[in-house]
Design a protein around this motif. Structure first.
Motif, PDB file in Angstrom:
ATOM      1  N   UNK A   1       0.867  -1.052  -0.038  1.00 51.52           N
ATOM      2  CA  UNK A   1       0.044   0.237  -0.115  1.00 51.52           C
ATOM      3  C   UNK A   1       1.004   1.353   0.005  1.00 51.52           C
ATOM      4  N   UNK A   2       0.766   2.185  -0.837  1.00 51.17           N
ATOM      5  CA  UNK A   2       1.645   3.161  -1.121  1.00 51.17           C
ATOM      6  C   UNK A   2       1.306   4.378   0.199  1.00 51.17           C
ATOM      7  N   UNK A   3       2.224   4.947   0.627  1.00 47.84           N
ATOM      8  CA  UNK A   3       2.316   6.022   1.632  1.00 47.84           C
ATOM      9  C   UNK A   3       2.888   7.137   1.140  1.00 47.84           C
ATOM     10  N   UNK A   4       3.976   6.918   0.461  1.00 46.64           N
ATOM     11  CA  UNK A   4       4.510   8.145   0.025  1.00 46.64           C
ATOM     12  C   UNK A   4       5.780   8.001  -1.288  1.00 46.64           C
ATOM     13  N   UNK A   5       5.722   8.987  -1.922  1.00 45.81           N
ATOM     14  CA  UNK A   5       6.720   8.937  -3.259  1.00 45.81           C
ATOM     15  C   UNK A   5       7.419  10.096  -3.447  1.00 45.81           C
ATOM     16  N   UNK A   6       8.642   9.706  -3.810  1.00 40.79           N
ATOM     17  CA  UNK A   6       9.662  10.991  -4.139  1.00 40.79           C
ATOM     18  C   UNK A   6      10.982  10.933  -5.188  1.00 40.79           C
ATOM     19  N   UNK A   7      10.888  11.625  -5.988  1.00 41.02           N
ATOM     20  CA  UNK A   7      11.858  11.676  -6.835  1.00 41.02           C
ATOM     21  C   UNK A   7      13.124  12.349  -6.256  1.00 41.02           C
ATOM     22  N   UNK A   8      14.314  11.617  -6.379  1.00 42.57           N
ATOM     23  CA  UNK A   8      15.660  12.355  -6.087  1.00 42.57           C
ATOM     24  C   UNK A   8      16.640  12.521  -7.072  1.00 42.57           C
ATOM     25  N   UNK A   9      17.000  13.924  -7.102  1.00 44.07           N
ATOM     26  CA  UNK A   9      17.783  14.273  -8.367  1.00 44.07           C
ATOM     27  C   UNK A   9      19.082  14.973  -7.652  1.00 44.07           C
ATOM     28  N   UNK A  10      20.003  14.653  -8.278  1.00 36.73           N
ATOM     29  CA  UNK A  10      21.691  15.131  -7.775  1.00 36.73           C
ATOM     30  C   UNK A  10      22.017  16.399  -8.546  1.00 36.73           C
ATOM     31  N   UNK A  11      22.038  17.515  -8.113  1.00 39.31           N
ATOM     32  CA  UNK A  11      22.508  18.765  -8.687  1.00 39.31           C
ATOM     33  C   UNK A  11      23.857  18.747  -9.032  1.00 39.31           C
ATOM     34  N   UNK A  12      24.175  18.747 -10.256  1.00 39.66           N
ATOM     35  CA  UNK A  12      25.895  18.854 -10.127  1.00 39.66           C
ATOM     36  C   UNK A  12      26.409  20.412 -10.076  1.00 39.66           C
ATOM     37  N   UNK A  13      27.496  20.609  -9.671  1.00 35.75           N
ATOM     38  CA  UNK A  13      28.109  21.773  -9.582  1.00 35.75           C
ATOM     39  C   UNK A  13      28.190  22.579 -10.822  1.00 35.75           C
ATOM     40  N   UNK A  14      27.988  23.874 -10.967  1.00 35.41           N
ATOM     41  CA  UNK A  14      28.189  24.660 -12.093  1.00 35.41           C
ATOM     42  C   UNK A  14      29.766  24.464 -12.634  1.00 35.41           C
TER      43      UNK A  14
END
Length: 340
Positions: A98-111
């Motif tokens: 049973x789903x309770x939470x969902x999240x997308x994780x993106x790693x931001x690279x340095x400029x």
């Protein structure tokens, strides 16, 4: 995933303090618990040498097992692994979850290069390609380096699972088109240890042991340590005794990522009326009395686990289901013994 990444996964696979005595973690991995915070750039300018990685981020959140909203987390990685603007996750899970939470994780690279005219912040939008619906958004600093979290609606995740034809992927847009080229996220092609993750928190209603009967291989010649620990000669009172279980000894190290071993304990010894510290049922007390006073007594009570605890088990998901699964496995550790 490479073997190196799987090794790093073990870094923070520590249970909460209440269960720490039931877990045996290698000292070499314990030293990695003090890793960098999610918004702090790596100490080395080269992101590829950073100890941060997507699966490790999930495990750091779970160090106290509080961040999981349920008892099981499924981790999915981008199928293609090349673009940081168009993502696709092969979502598949059983109805017992049973789903309770969902999240997308993106790693931001340095400029990569300084830019004199960029604004200090920008908005990142996440869209469902099939419906065009905006799923989430986040305002980020241009200077940020690290993981950025996007909460996703559960109805969309459920729809992708039940109707795979509607799961055509996710689109990542930047509010300021002039700043878009400067904001990049790590992909599997750029750095496999920092690839984007879709994490689905669930409450798994199934109590069955995962994969048992699928990958279980009987051991013809168990290691000496197993033979010695499983066949002791206990003549003392009923009590809890040490038992370290190595998954490699069971042949389960091919699918269990972490831990490699844990303290399971076991109960052994004789049940006596004088053992006031051992839980005893009324029926067991009658058996004890008869065994001491009857010339033809019935069988004596057995020394068995009275209370069982849990461990956090990280294992590979089935092909087409998920990259990995982390589940709170109940009834794995003997917490106390009883005469029954």
């Amino acid at each position: 995933m490479s073997p190196q990444i799987l090794l790093i996964l073990f870094a923070v696979f520590a249970s909460c303090l209440q269960r720490s005595t039931a877990m045996d973690s290698d000292e070499s991995f314990k030293s990695l618990l003090g890793m960098q915070s999610r918004d702090r750039p790596p100490s080395n300018d080269s992101v590829t040498t950073s100890a941060e990685n997507s699966a490790d981020y999930m495990l750091r959140l779970l160090k106290m097992f509080g961040p999981i909203q349920g008892n099981t987390m499924l981790g999915f990685t981008d199928i293609d692994g090349k673009s940081d603007r168009h993502l696709k996750f092969n979502i598949s899970f059983q109805r017992t979850k049973v789903l309770t939470f969902a999240e997308l994780q993106l790693y931001k690279l340095p400029l990569k290069l300084p830019h004199e005219n960029f604004t200090s912040t920008a908005s990142v939008f996440i869209f469902d390609i099939h419906s065009g619906q905006r799923l989430s958004s986040q305002t980020v600093s241009m200077e940020t380096v690290g993981w950025i979290n996007f909460t996703l609606p559960l109805d969309v995740i459920n729809e992708w699972n039940e109707k795979p034809d509607r799961n055509t992927g996710i689109k990542v847009n930047i509010s300021d088109t002039t700043m878009s080229p400067l904001i990049r996220f790590a992909t599997k092609e750029i750095n496999s240890s920092l690839e984007m993750l879709l994490l689905i928190h669930t409450t798994d209603l199934s109590k069955s042991f995962p994969k048992l009967g699928i990958n279980f291989t009987p051991i013809a010649n168990p290691p000496r340590r197993m033979r010695r620990s499983l066949h002791p000669n206990h003549k003392g009172p009923c009590g809890r005794h040490e038992l370290s279980v190595h998954f490699k000894d069971l042949g389960w190290d091919k699918w269990i990522i972490a831990p490699s071993k844990y303290s399971a304990y076991y109960c052994a010894g004789k049940c006596k009326n004088a053992d006031v510290n051992i839980e005893t049922t009324n029926h067991a007390r009658i058996q004890l009395f008869l065994s001491e006073h009857d010339s033809n007594p019935p069988a004596s009570p057995c020394c068995v686990p009275g209370e069982l605890g849990s461990i956090d088990l990280l294992f590979n998901g089935e092909p087409g289901q998920s990259t990995y699964i982390l589940k709170k496995m109940d009834e794995f550790v003997v917490m106390s013994c009883a005469c029954l």
